[in-house]
Design an enzyme around this catalytic site. Structure first.
Site, PDB file in Angstrom:
ATOM      1  N   HIS A 157       0.833  -1.220   0.000  1.00 31.72           N
ATOM      2  CA  HIS A 157       0.000   0.000   0.000  1.00 31.72           C
ATOM      3  C   HIS A 157       0.870   1.274   0.000  1.00 31.72           C
ATOM      4  CE1 HIS A 157      -3.353  -2.702   1.283  1.00 31.72           C
ATOM      5  NE2 HIS A 157      -2.393  -3.262   1.992  1.00 31.72           N
ATOM      6  N   SER A 278      14.935  19.927 -17.522  1.00 30.73           N
ATOM      7  CA  SER A 278      13.767  20.766 -17.748  1.00 30.73           C
ATOM      8  C   SER A 278      14.197  21.997 -18.526  1.00 30.73           C
ATOM      9  CB  SER A 278      13.170  21.170 -16.400  1.00 30.73           C
ATOM     10  OG  SER A 278      12.460  22.385 -16.527  1.00 30.73           O
ATOM     11  N   LYS A 284      16.378  20.452 -12.411  1.00 29.03           N
ATOM     12  CA  LYS A 284      15.620  19.213 -12.609  1.00 29.03           C
ATOM     13  C   LYS A 284      16.418  18.118 -13.322  1.00 29.03           C
ATOM     14  CE  LYS A 284      11.932  18.275 -11.789  1.00 29.03           C
ATOM     15  NZ  LYS A 284      10.624  18.619 -12.379  1.00 29.03           N
ATOM     16  N   GLU A 291       9.140   7.058 -17.246  1.00 28.37           N
ATOM     17  CA  GLU A 291       7.768   7.557 -17.428  1.00 28.37           C
ATOM     18  C   GLU A 291       7.218   7.104 -18.778  1.00 28.37           C
ATOM     19  OE1 GLU A 291       7.584  11.772 -15.225  1.00 28.37           O
ATOM     20  OE2 GLU A 291       9.375  11.455 -16.399  1.00 28.37           O
TER      21      GLU A 291
END
Ligand code: ARG
Length: 472
Positions: A157, A278, A284, A291
């Site tokens: 979880h 980025s 970043k 992804e």
């Protein structure tokens, strides 16, 4: 576009946009190798059956080999009227060897031809996917070997649950991929049945030895029923299911690594080679590859539902809807052919932040160990679970109130514990040992370093056997 393969009964010209819609060359030209191979075998079968002379069969095959050479050299020129790869190959063959080329299609239809080509294509595509999957499995085993006894919290979880070894975590993904390969190979075995000789729908009227033809193309056997054979796309649906499930496994691995590479976890650091920046935030470093692995799993699932939707309404035999079968399969292959090696690269170059993993181990993760301690003292587990629950509550209250000495489960003194149950003794301190907790999980399948070593040995055996198989 006047010389269309099927142009005999037509006198008007096909509308250019209609041709654009009807053509599949833009998609199926990547099956040229399979189309030529199928035609070479068919020419041989026509010769063996006496439908063409042996000399004609030879000339057909020589011509087809020249067409193949043109494809290999990149010099094959498609003509505006080439509707699909089958039309293109036959058109060029006829240019090369003259009117004899027109005999190749005797007793055959594009319906059995395309079904055959597509199976041949999927059969070798699965070999490719197997190799790419092996790369990722190898990367996972290497990380497992390096981290047999590196501890981190295991999560259920997305809540810290119990300590595990990172090697165990890596191998969890190895075994999922192993099941994928088992599925891919079952699909490959099932699809290895030859439709050729089914012609348009009713079977061929020439005395073709279909068993011999199947053997020539490496198929296990010829199909049983011509109607079924030309419309059966189960293999394509299975291909897409296998792809969707492999994609799902990649996605779950990726999602975990995305979380673990965040500042909040900091368990792993992605290599620059597999990260992006980025355009506005100079600090970043984003896990875009992972992804994309997660995102493309959705695309793969879409391809599967797309094909099943296409198939489900079709009446018997060939309908042009079936031409929609290839785009999704080819795209799925292309996704996996890049995704698997890229994810393998991500895993292979991952920096594992052992200290951050260890720092995330809270003695709360040993609550089960504390209960097991009581069990060893003769307390029934259900009662022990209850007692430890009360101990956890005590510490949580201490945390909420900021009470010094009541911040961690291991802060509880023997007095605290004895208030909860008389079975607690001085040796309870031995419970607060993460490595010991992990080492106790020795039953097969558990996370102990010994068990991880055994898993690695089993995994290595699988990879070595596969490498030997490849060399043969
Ligand atoms: N391009 C077609 C396909 O991919 C080949 C079969 C054409 N058959 C036909 N009856 N029009 O499905």
């Amino acid at each position: 576009m006047t010389n269309l393969l099927w142009g005999g009964r037509f006198d008007g010209k096909v509308d250019p946009l209609a041709h654009q819609l009807n053509q599949s060359l833009s998609v199926d030209q990547r099956m040229w190798r399979e189309d030529v191979a199928g035609s070479v075998a068919w020419a041989g079968a026509l010769g063996a059956a006496g439908v063409v002379t042996t000399e004609e069969a030879d000339r057909l095959q020589t011509g087809l080999r020249q067409v193949q050479t043109e494809f290999e050299a990149g010099s094959f020129a498609f003509a505006p009227g080439d509707e699909d790869i089958h039309t293109a190959v036959e058109r060029r063959l006829t240019e090369v060897i003259g009117p004899l080329g027109g005999k190749l299609h005797t007793g055959r239809s594009r319906n059995d031809q395309v079904a055959t080509d597509f199976r041949l294509w999927c059969r070798s595509a699965i070999d490719g996917i197997t190799g790419f999957t092996r790369q990722l499995q190898t990367a996972l085993v290497l990380q497992a070997e390096a981290h047999v006894s590196t501890l981190l919290p295991g999560y259920t979880h997305v809540q810290r649950a119990q300590p595990i070894t990172f090697g165990h975590w890596c191998l969890a993904h190895f075994w999922a991929l192993e099941r994928d390969l088992d599925r891919w190979h079952a699909t490959q075995t099932r699809l290895n049945v030859m439709p050729l000789g089914s012609a348009a729908l009713a079977g061929t009227a020439y005395p073709i030895d279909r068993s011999a033809l199947a053997g020539a193309l490496g198929f296990a056997r010829a199909s049983e029923n011509s109607l079924d054979a030309i419309s059966d796309r189960d293999f394509a649906a299975e291909f897409l299911f296998d792809a969707a499930l492999t994609g799902t496994h990649l996605s779950r691995l990726a999602e975990a690594l995305i979380l673990y590479s965040s500042s909040e976890f900091g368990f792993v650091t992605m290599a620059d080679a597999y990260s992006t920046g980025s355009s506005i935030m100079p600090q970043k470093k984003n896990p875009d590859m992972l992804e994309l692995a997660r995102g493309k799993a959705g695309t793969l699932l879409g391809a599967l539902t797309g094909l099943l939707s296409t198939l489900k309404g079709l009446p018997s035999a060939y309908d042009k809807d079936l031409q929609e079968d290839k785009g999704g399969v080819f795209a799925a292959f292309d996704v996996l052919a890049t995704m698997l090696p890229v994810v393998a690269g991500c895993v292979a170059t991952l920096t594992v932040n052992i200290d951050r993993m260890r720092a995330a181990l809270d003695p709360m993760l040993l609550a089960t160990e504390l209960a097991d301690y009581l069990v060893r003292k003769g307390v029934p587990f259900r009662e022990a679970h209850h007692v430890v629950g009360a101990a956890v509550r005590l510490v949580e209250n201490g945390r909420a109130a900021g009470t010094p000495g009541l911040q961690k489960l291991s802060d509880l003194t023997l007095e605290h514990l004895r208030d909860l149950h008389a079975a607690f003794e001085a040796d309870v301190v031995t419970v607060w040992d993460f490595d010991a907790a992990v080492a106790r999980r020795t039953a097969s399948g558990g996370t102990s370093p010994d068990n991880v070593r055994a898993q690695i040995a089993a995994a290595r055996q699988i990879l070595d056997a596969a490498a030997r198989e490849d060399k043969r």
